[in-house]
Each structure stands twice: as C-alpha cells, then as structure tokens.
Write an enzyme that holds these catalytic residues in place. Structure first.
Site, PDB file in Angstrom:
ATOM      1  N   HIS A 133       0.750  -1.161  -0.046  1.00  0.00           N
ATOM      2  CA  HIS A 133       0.001   0.056   0.077  1.00  0.00           C
ATOM      3  C   HIS A 133       0.868   1.085  -0.118  1.00  0.00           C
ATOM      4  O   HIS A 133       1.960   0.961   0.206  1.00  0.00           O
ATOM      5  CB  HIS A 133      -1.039  -0.140   1.261  1.00  0.00           C
ATOM      6  CG  HIS A 133      -2.110  -1.036   1.082  1.00  0.00           C
ATOM      7  ND1 HIS A 133      -3.189  -1.065   2.138  1.00  0.00           N
ATOM      8  CD2 HIS A 133      -2.228  -1.960   0.189  1.00  0.00           C
ATOM      9  CE1 HIS A 133      -4.010  -1.853   1.759  1.00  0.00           C
ATOM     10  NE2 HIS A 133      -3.342  -2.500   0.587  1.00  0.00           N
ATOM     11  N   GLU A 165       1.346   3.627   2.296  1.00  0.00           N
ATOM     12  CA  GLU A 165       2.150   3.822   3.546  1.00  0.00           C
ATOM     13  C   GLU A 165       3.306   2.855   3.623  1.00  0.00           C
ATOM     14  O   GLU A 165       4.518   3.095   3.946  1.00  0.00           O
ATOM     15  CB  GLU A 165       1.153   3.780   4.457  1.00  0.00           C
ATOM     16  CG  GLU A 165      -0.094   4.668   4.568  1.00  0.00           C
ATOM     17  CD  GLU A 165      -1.466   4.493   3.786  1.00  0.00           C
ATOM     18  OE1 GLU A 165      -2.459   4.928   4.050  1.00  0.00           O
ATOM     19  OE2 GLU A 165      -1.142   3.448   2.995  1.00  0.00           O
ATOM     20  N   SER A 208      -7.214   7.714   4.148  1.00  0.00           N
ATOM     21  CA  SER A 208      -7.218   6.919   5.723  1.00  0.00           C
ATOM     22  C   SER A 208      -6.733   5.575   5.562  1.00  0.00           C
ATOM     23  O   SER A 208      -6.991   4.823   4.819  1.00  0.00           O
ATOM     24  CB  SER A 208      -8.831   6.977   5.968  1.00  0.00           C
ATOM     25  OG  SER A 208      -8.931   6.410   7.345  1.00  0.00           O
ATOM     26  N   CYS A 246      -5.820   1.650   6.179  1.00  0.00           N
ATOM     27  CA  CYS A 246      -6.264   0.392   6.324  1.00  0.00           C
ATOM     28  C   CYS A 246      -5.882  -0.027   7.472  1.00  0.00           C
ATOM     29  O   CYS A 246      -4.989   0.444   8.290  1.00  0.00           O
ATOM     30  CB  CYS A 246      -6.097  -0.402   5.117  1.00  0.00           C
ATOM     31  SG  CYS A 246      -4.504  -1.050   5.089  1.00  0.00           S
ATOM     32  N   CYS A 253      -1.932  -1.035   7.354  1.00  0.00           N
ATOM     33  CA  CYS A 253      -1.044   0.366   7.531  1.00  0.00           C
ATOM     34  C   CYS A 253      -1.265   1.014   8.962  1.00  0.00           C
ATOM     35  O   CYS A 253      -0.190   1.387   9.495  1.00  0.00           O
ATOM     36  CB  CYS A 253      -1.390   1.218   6.296  1.00  0.00           C
ATOM     37  SG  CYS A 253      -1.110   0.704   4.527  1.00  0.00           S
TER      38      CYS A 253
END
Length: 145
Positions: A50, A52, A77, A79, A82
């Site tokens: 992802h 991040e 936002s 998950c 992360c």
C-alpha cells in the site's frame, strides 16, 4: 497547500500513471521527507505494498527513536495493515488527505494515542472517487472485499 501532502498526492498520481491504485504517502522526519511511496500492489504483484507501506519500505531501517519523531502523510485513511504498522513503530502523527471514500482504522489509531489530522483535500477526494468508479474491481481487491 501543505508541501508534504502535495508530495503524497504526487506519489498517488505516479501510481495511477503506472496503472495502479492512486494512494500515495510520505514519511517526514524533522521537516524532511525520508521515505516516499505509492500503492504498488498492481505494478509489483504485491499483497502488502500500500502507499504507506511503500513509503516506510523506501525509508529503510530506522531506529525506534526516529519513528517516534515522524509524521506520516497519506492521501487516504489508513487500512488495518497500515494502521497496525503505524502503531508498531510508534509513529505519533498521521496526516490524512481524505476519509470520505474510505474510512480506515482511525478510531484504533486514536485509541493508541496517534494524532490524526484529516484534511478532506478536494484533490484527494476526487482522485479516489474517480478511480473507484472506473476500477471497482481493483479497489475492492485492495480493501479486501
């Protein structure tokens, strides 16, 4: 606009241009970007990259003391995966571009003392909204649905 959120948005656009999911992130320590990345699940066939996670990976190994002085900027936002990584490494603050298209584990982050700054940035909102409408298959795969 905040230069660090802009850098995260630039990363998201890079991911989109590569045929991936437009989520970008940067890790900032003492006013400097030390890691940047974007969602690369499609590009690299990865289960975990992802935005991040890619930014943290690109920052390399850091001491616990450094993580505790960082801010993570992300266009969307975070998950559960992360968010868990933020908590694991003790990152004290996350700046979130938007949470209208997806609400991650913000309550859990707050419970663990992470400061959240949700910006509801129009560019972040529009970019994700358009992507979700155009590629619901990839989006659902990314969020585990």
């Amino acid at each position: 606009m905040d230069k660090f959120l802009t850098a995260a948005i630039d990363e998201a656009k890079k991911g989109l241009d590569e045929g991936g999911i437009p989520i970008g992130s940067v890790l900032v320590h003492k006013g400097q970007i030390i890691g940047r990345g974007h969602n690369q699940r499609v590009q690299k066939g990865s289960t975990v990259l992802h935005g991040e996670m890619d930014a943290l990976e690109n920052a390399g190994r850091l001491s616990a003391a450094v993580y505790k002085e960082c801010t993570l900027y992300t266009t969307l936002s975070p998950c559960p995966m992360c968010s868990g990584t933020v908590m694991l490494y003790g990152i004290p603050k996350v700046v979130i571009g938007e949470n209208k298209n997806f609400m991650g584990n913000e309550a859990l982050l707050r419970e663990h003392g992470v400061e959240l700054d949700v910006r509801q940035d129009p560019e972040c909102i529009t970019m994700m909204d358009e992507f979700i409408k155009a590629r619901p298959d990839l989006w659902n795969e990314d969020i585990g649905e």
